[in-house]
Design a protein around this motif. Sequence first.
Motif, PDB file in Angstrom:
ATOM      1  N   MET A   1       1.058  -1.096  -0.030  1.00  0.00           N
ATOM      2  CA  MET A   1      -0.188   0.278  -0.495  1.00  0.00           C
ATOM      3  C   MET A   1       0.666   1.439   0.236  1.00  0.00           C
ATOM      4  SD  MET A   1      -3.287   1.293   2.574  1.00  0.00           S
ATOM      5  CE  MET A   1      -3.977  -0.365   1.954  1.00  0.00           C
ATOM      6  N   SER A   2       0.549   2.408  -0.812  1.00  0.00           N
ATOM      7  CA  SER A   2       1.266   3.244  -0.788  1.00  0.00           C
ATOM      8  C   SER A   2       1.234   4.333   0.504  1.00  0.00           C
ATOM      9  CB  SER A   2       0.618   4.372  -2.326  1.00  0.00           C
ATOM     10  OG  SER A   2      -0.343   4.841  -2.425  1.00  0.00           O
ATOM     11  N   ALA A   3       1.711   4.958   0.495  1.00  0.00           N
ATOM     12  CA  ALA A   3       2.008   5.551   1.506  1.00  0.00           C
ATOM     13  C   ALA A   3       1.292   6.541   1.757  1.00  0.00           C
ATOM     14  CB  ALA A   3       3.795   6.426   2.102  1.00  0.00           C
ATOM     15  N   MET A   4       0.304   7.786   3.266  1.00  0.00           N
ATOM     16  CA  MET A   4       0.083   8.169   2.278  1.00  0.00           C
ATOM     17  C   MET A   4       1.165   9.777   3.275  1.00  0.00           C
ATOM     18  SD  MET A   4      -2.904   7.241   4.710  1.00  0.00           S
ATOM     19  CE  MET A   4      -3.976   8.369   4.892  1.00  0.00           C
ATOM     20  N   VAL A   5       0.751  10.626   2.422  1.00  0.00           N
ATOM     21  CA  VAL A   5       1.433  12.002   2.615  1.00  0.00           C
ATOM     22  C   VAL A   5       0.822  13.008   3.006  1.00  0.00           C
ATOM     23  CG1 VAL A   5       3.639  13.353   1.980  1.00  0.00           C
ATOM     24  CG2 VAL A   5       3.912  10.815   1.565  1.00  0.00           C
ATOM     25  N   ASN A   6       0.799  13.755   4.108  1.00  0.00           N
ATOM     26  CA  ASN A   6       0.608  14.825   4.162  1.00  0.00           C
ATOM     27  C   ASN A   6       1.574  15.640   5.550  1.00  0.00           C
ATOM     28  OD1 ASN A   6      -1.235  17.025   4.685  1.00  0.00           O
ATOM     29  ND2 ASN A   6      -3.191  15.679   4.421  1.00  0.00           N
ATOM     30  N   THR A   7       1.688  17.289   5.112  1.00  0.00           N
ATOM     31  CA  THR A   7       2.339  18.041   6.279  1.00  0.00           C
ATOM     32  C   THR A   7       1.361  18.324   7.225  1.00  0.00           C
ATOM     33  OG1 THR A   7       2.994  19.399   5.100  1.00  0.00           O
ATOM     34  CG2 THR A   7       3.940  18.061   4.706  1.00  0.00           C
ATOM     35  N   PRO A   8       2.062  18.727   8.576  1.00  0.00           N
ATOM     36  CA  PRO A   8       1.559  19.847  10.024  1.00  0.00           C
ATOM     37  C   PRO A   8       1.376  21.163   8.880  1.00  0.00           C
ATOM     38  CG  PRO A   8       3.330  18.429  10.429  1.00  0.00           C
ATOM     39  CD  PRO A   8       3.169  18.170   8.820  1.00  0.00           C
ATOM     40  N   ALA A   9       1.906  21.229   8.367  1.00  0.00           N
ATOM     41  CA  ALA A   9       2.012  22.548   7.707  1.00  0.00           C
ATOM     42  C   ALA A   9       0.874  22.853   6.024  1.00  0.00           C
ATOM     43  CB  ALA A   9       3.266  23.031   6.993  1.00  0.00           C
ATOM     44  N   SER A  10       0.477  21.894   6.565  1.00  0.00           N
ATOM     45  CA  SER A  10      -1.527  21.622   6.102  1.00  0.00           C
ATOM     46  C   SER A  10      -2.438  21.699   6.367  1.00  0.00           C
ATOM     47  CB  SER A  10      -1.302  20.498   4.516  1.00  0.00           C
ATOM     48  OG  SER A  10      -1.503  19.128   5.469  1.00  0.00           O
ATOM     49  N   HIS A  11      -2.338  21.506   7.789  1.00  0.00           N
ATOM     50  CA  HIS A  11      -3.277  22.095   8.898  1.00  0.00           C
ATOM     51  C   HIS A  11      -4.711  20.596   8.784  1.00  0.00           C
ATOM     52  CE1 HIS A  11      -1.095  24.723  10.883  1.00  0.00           C
ATOM     53  NE2 HIS A  11      -1.328  25.222   9.765  1.00  0.00           N
ATOM     54  N   PRO A  12      -4.388  19.231   8.795  1.00  0.00           N
ATOM     55  CA  PRO A  12      -5.089  18.266   8.064  1.00  0.00           C
ATOM     56  C   PRO A  12      -6.827  18.566   8.649  1.00  0.00           C
ATOM     57  CG  PRO A  12      -3.500  17.069   8.856  1.00  0.00           C
ATOM     58  CD  PRO A  12      -2.973  18.472   8.518  1.00  0.00           C
ATOM     59  N   VAL A  13      -7.548  17.704   8.002  1.00  0.00           N
ATOM     60  CA  VAL A  13      -8.152  17.658   9.647  1.00  0.00           C
ATOM     61  C   VAL A  13      -8.462  15.819  10.342  1.00  0.00           C
ATOM     62  CG1 VAL A  13     -10.704  17.173  10.333  1.00  0.00           C
ATOM     63  CG2 VAL A  13     -10.172  19.239   8.343  1.00  0.00           C
ATOM     64  N   GLU A  65       0.415  -0.097   6.646  1.00  0.00           N
ATOM     65  CA  GLU A  65       0.652   1.563   5.948  1.00  0.00           C
ATOM     66  C   GLU A  65       0.539   2.322   6.530  1.00  0.00           C
ATOM     67  OE1 GLU A  65      -3.302   4.316   4.524  1.00  0.00           O
ATOM     68  OE2 GLU A  65      -3.823   3.532   6.322  1.00  0.00           O
ATOM     69  N   LEU A  66       2.075   3.273   6.133  1.00  0.00           N
ATOM     70  CA  LEU A  66       2.457   3.998   5.621  1.00  0.00           C
ATOM     71  C   LEU A  66       1.704   5.889   6.073  1.00  0.00           C
ATOM     72  CD1 LEU A  66       6.262   3.752   4.716  1.00  0.00           C
ATOM     73  CD2 LEU A  66       5.137   2.951   7.086  1.00  0.00           C
ATOM     74  N   VAL A  67       1.628   6.527   7.389  1.00  0.00           N
ATOM     75  CA  VAL A  67       1.417   8.118   7.566  1.00  0.00           C
ATOM     76  C   VAL A  67       2.431   9.121   7.218  1.00  0.00           C
ATOM     77  CG1 VAL A  67      -0.793   9.408   8.657  1.00  0.00           C
ATOM     78  CG2 VAL A  67      -1.048   6.502   8.478  1.00  0.00           C
ATOM     79  N   VAL A  68       2.294   9.602   6.153  1.00  0.00           N
ATOM     80  CA  VAL A  68       3.904  10.084   6.526  1.00  0.00           C
ATOM     81  C   VAL A  68       4.080  11.575   7.127  1.00  0.00           C
ATOM     82  CG1 VAL A  68       5.933  10.878   5.043  1.00  0.00           C
ATOM     83  CG2 VAL A  68       4.699   8.432   4.687  1.00  0.00           C
ATOM     84  N   ARG A  69       4.615  11.745   8.149  1.00  0.00           N
ATOM     85  CA  ARG A  69       4.814  13.559   8.095  1.00  0.00           C
ATOM     86  C   ARG A  69       6.072  13.494   7.533  1.00  0.00           C
ATOM     87  NH1 ARG A  69      -0.011  11.978   7.364  1.00  0.00           N
ATOM     88  NH2 ARG A  69      -1.802  12.699   8.745  1.00  0.00           N
TER      89      ARG A  69
END
Length: 374
Positions: A1-13, A65-69
């Motif tokens: 499964m591919s990594a989910m990439v999101n950075t704190p700077a984007s302020h995800p819900v 599943e990788l949840v990347v920050r």
Amino acid sequence: MSAMVNTPASHPVPQRTDSWSVPIGTLVPLTRPGWVEAGQQLLAGLESGVLDVNESGGVLGRPLELVVRDTAADPQRAVAAVEELAGLGVAALAGEYHSVVARAAATKADALGLPFLCSSAVLDALTDQPTEWVARVAPAQSHGWRVYGEFLLDAGHRRIAVAAQPSVYWESGARILRDHLAPRGGTVIDFDMGALTPSAVCDALVDHRATALLLLTGLPEPAVSIVKSVRGDERLGDIMMGAPAGQPEFAEWAALLGEDGAGIPFLRYLPERLGPIGARVEAALRERLGRAPSFVAFEGYDTIAVLAEVLRTEDVGRKRGAMPWAGVAVEGTRGPIRFSRTPGISVRQWAWAPVQVVDRDPAAPDRFRVLRTG
């Protein structure tokens, strides 16, 4: 499964990940001022590890599943990421390259009761107090840098200058070298890179009659400018430069410095020869990265191999608890991995990953020479 990439700077819900997968919170530096190439190598190793685990059936039939920050070498950003990932319900944390960032993440993970397997950061004191929540694959700084100290002594260096930027990590490294070298007649001379220009470093080397200069600085700057200044100074033709933190390992170093970047010994955490597992993973990583993997990529892969094995022994659906690091035994890419309590180290530690002192061959800067093992 591919990594989910999101950075704190984007302020995800915050939203919980797919309940069928086993989510692993992943901390890596992917933007400046972090060492981006190190982060890319680490993430490639983590992703390759996840791919292999999932192709072999996952963890009790569930895919990892990788949840990347992206930590961007920022301790506060890492702490925010740990809090967010805990809220998302990750089974564990993995990764991080920068020691000061990893310390902040480990402290927060310990406070939250969230298991964290640190991949690459070496600072001895990852937490203030002993904890069962945090373990580490990389060797502690005190172990690797003492090996480097022995290399310096064997090479005949007794007056060693360190060009250092302000940082707990650099200060710790300088102290380890000073304590190790002093009883053997070695002297460590501090050059404050907050006050000196690269050309002033050259003058100070002459004034202090140093025979070696260690670069305890960030990449690319001021490390690249210091190397160019020293290489261009006719007075310093016999000076040895070193970079124990491993800056010359990365392609960016070679691209920026070319021949000037060769002959600068650094620490690398690989065996002299890879076994069957390591050779297979090396080929996969080379294909994924489009270039030879660094030791950091192997650290990432081994992190996932360990986490998968530990999670297989746990009921990942039950209330989260401290990982049984002491009971794990994994054949990693660089040898058998077991964790123990090591004096002076606050976390469960693999003691030890193989350690080498390596440089780029002046005759062929794309080729590495092993100068010492320990």
